[in-house]
Design a protein around this motif. Structure first.
Motif, short mmCIF file in Angstrom:
data_model
loop_
_atom_site.label_atom_id
_atom_site.label_comp_id
_atom_site.label_asym_id
_atom_site.label_seq_id
_atom_site.Cartn_x
_atom_site.Cartn_y
_atom_site.Cartn_z
N ARG A 104 -8.46 -0.22 -6.05
CA ARG A 104 -9.17 -0.34 -5.28
C ARG A 104 -9.23 -1.56 -4.46
O ARG A 104 -9.93 -1.54 -3.23
N ALA A 105 -8.88 -3.27 -4.92
CA ALA A 105 -8.60 -3.23 -3.80
C ALA A 105 -7.92 -3.37 -3.09
O ALA A 105 -8.08 -3.80 -1.56
N HIS A 106 -6.67 -2.62 -3.21
CA HIS A 106 -5.81 -2.29 -1.35
C HIS A 106 -6.75 -1.41 -1.37
O HIS A 106 -6.64 -1.27 0.06
N ALA A 107 -8.00 -0.66 -1.54
CA ALA A 107 -8.46 0.32 -0.32
C ALA A 107 -9.91 -0.43 0.39
O ALA A 107 -9.80 -0.32 1.60
N ALA A 108 -10.29 -1.28 -0.13
CA ALA A 108 -11.48 -2.12 0.12
C ALA A 108 -10.77 -2.91 0.90
O ALA A 108 -11.14 -3.62 2.09
N GLY A 109 -9.41 -3.62 1.43
CA GLY A 109 -9.05 -4.46 2.53
C GLY A 109 -7.87 -3.32 3.71
O GLY A 109 -6.91 -4.79 4.06
N SER A 155 1.18 -1.36 0.22
CA SER A 155 0.16 -0.30 0.60
C SER A 155 0.40 1.15 0.33
O SER A 155 0.63 2.09 -0.54
N LEU A 170 -12.67 -9.13 -3.56
CA LEU A 170 -13.16 -8.22 -4.24
C LEU A 170 -14.26 -8.64 -4.85
O LEU A 170 -15.08 -8.22 -5.37
#
Ligand code: CTP
Ligand code: MG
Length: 421
Positions: A192-197, A91, A218
């Motif tokens: 998007r995947a890092h933001a969500a996790g 991240s 996701l």
């Protein structure tokens, strides 16, 4: 401006299982750091426009120094502090790429790679990038599992007194893949995947151990392409030893012009010399193979024209990369003018040893009609062996009446030398 692929290279782990007392990514493999190997290979794809390396916060300067020593780092790179987990480190790398993005920069693919896989080849990296560009927006390299895999009881953390844990079942290994890095993603998908996790990243126990797991979370498809055994992960000392052997036996494709031999292998060299016979009216003495040959016509030349000794010396210079006879004893070194062939051979051997080489042996072949070597071979070999401080063998041949040697216009000698450095 950067368009195309970018990369995050994770190197912020401590390497506790390797236990060096300094970060694993700074461990040495064939004279270079793990992080240097991995970064150079990313650059060697020719596809990466910007590279961010994540390092332990307290070691940023050492990482910068290690990377600055890499001649293969041909793209803009920066080192930033990683986080408490691999996920947090990636991240941080993505954030650094995002904040150094200039207006107009378009990132299509992002590769996330572990410095712990220093020998992942550029061809593998390109395969991943190509697969993402072909429409698979999350691509990881994977290998079939060769070991039989057992599931163990949930209480496996509490083995019995002997340390044994109970098997709960056998997993169908045909449906399993061991995945590697680099993993490749469409840039926007990985952000998007890092933001969500993000909530998982704070501690190792909840963090994702690879990036594709965040994409899976996701609900997006993740694809596996063929991995490469050379992308092995360095976790323990034994892994490092295996990687050393791989570099030693396969060479390092990232070394643009290998100038150093793999340790332990010998080096060969070649030397040739030719001299014409002098006008017999001049009464020149013949010196050949370190011996004086009374009654034989001598050879023309400023030196003693001992082609056998000269070829032997040249072969030693050739094997060691220390130049040749001319560059060592030519006009720029007038103190050697007039020196005997045997003393030039002795000096060549001394210079080789001073440069750290051991001489295995030197083989010389005399090409010509005269002198007839046979009866004095042992004598010649003894003199030259003493000069070189290593076995020198001398053989002879004629050329069936052909050429300058066959017509007795002159003689030639060809030598090989074997050294270990
Ligand atoms: N990594 C990272 N940030 C962390 C932890 C790991 O960037 N907080 C990186 C490592 O540097 C490595 C990769 O993630 O390149 C895979 O981790 P691993 O092989 O487990 O390395 P370490 O965590 O350094 O080793 P260990 O688990 O033995 O301490
Ligand atoms: Mg770890």
């Amino acid at each position: 401006m950067t368009s195309g692929a970018v990369a995050v290279l994770t190197a912020a782990g401590s390497g506790s299982r390797l236990g060096l007392g300094y970060p694993k990514a700074l461990a040495e493999l064939a004279g270079r750091s793990l992080v240097g190997h991995a970064a150079s290979r990313l650059c060697a794809t020719g596809e990466i426009g910007a590279l961010v390396v994540t390092a332990p916060a307290e070691h940023l300067a050492q990482f910068r120094a290690a990377l600055a020593a890499e001649p293969g780092l041909t793209v803009p790179w920066q080192v930033v502090a990683g986080g408490a987990s691999r996920q947090a480190s990636v991240s941080a790398g993505l954030a650094a790429l995002e904040s150094s993005r200039e207006p107009g920069d378009v990132y299509d693919v992002v590769l996330v790679h572990d410095a712990a896989r220093p020998l992942a080849p550029p061809a593998l990296m390109r395969r991943i990038i190509d697969a993402v560009r072909a429409g698979h927006r999350a691509v990881v390299p994977g290998l079939a599992v060769t070991d039989t895999i057992k599931q163990v009881d949930d209480d496996a953390d509490a083995p019995d007194a002997s340390g044994a844990v109970r098997v709960a079942g056998t997993v169908d290994r045909a449906a399993l893949r061991a995945v590697q890095t680099p993993q490749g993603f469409a840039w926007d998908l990985l952000l998007r995947a890092h933001a969500a996790g993000a909530a998982r990243a704070g501690v190792e126990s909840t963090a994702a151990t690879d990036d594709s797991a965040l994409v899976e979370a996701l609900g997006e498809a993740v694809w596996i392409v063929d991995g490469d055994p050379r992308a092995l992960k360095i976790t323990t000392e034994q892994d490092l030893a295996v990687a050393e052997v791989l570099v030693l036996t396969e060479g390092d494709p990232m070394d643009p012009a290998p100038t150093t031999q793999p340790a332990g292998l010998p080096r060969v060299g070649i030397g040739t010399d030719v001299h014409a016979f002098a006008d017999p009216a001049l009464g020149r003495e013949l010196w050949m193979a370190g011996l004086h040959w009374p009654g034989e016509n001598g050879l023309a030349g400023h030196s003693d024209a001992d082609v056998v000794a000269h070829a032997a010396a040249d072969a030693i210079f050739s094997a060691t990369g220390l130049g040749d006879l001319g560059s060592n004893f030519g006009t720029s070194a007038p103190e050697w003018a007039g020196a005997s062939g045997a003393s030039l051979l002795a000096e060549a051997a001394a210079r080789a040893r001073a440069a750290g080489f051991q001489i295995g042996n030197v083989a010389v072949q005399l090409v010509g009609n005269r002198p007839r070597l046979g009866a004095r071979r042992a004598e010649a070999e003894a003199v030259l062996t003493a000069a070189a401080g290593a076995p020198v063998t001398v053989t002879a041949t004629t050329t069936d009446g052909l050429g300058l040697t066959g017509r007795s216009e002159g003689v030639a000698a060809i030598a090989t030398a074997l050294v270990v450095g």
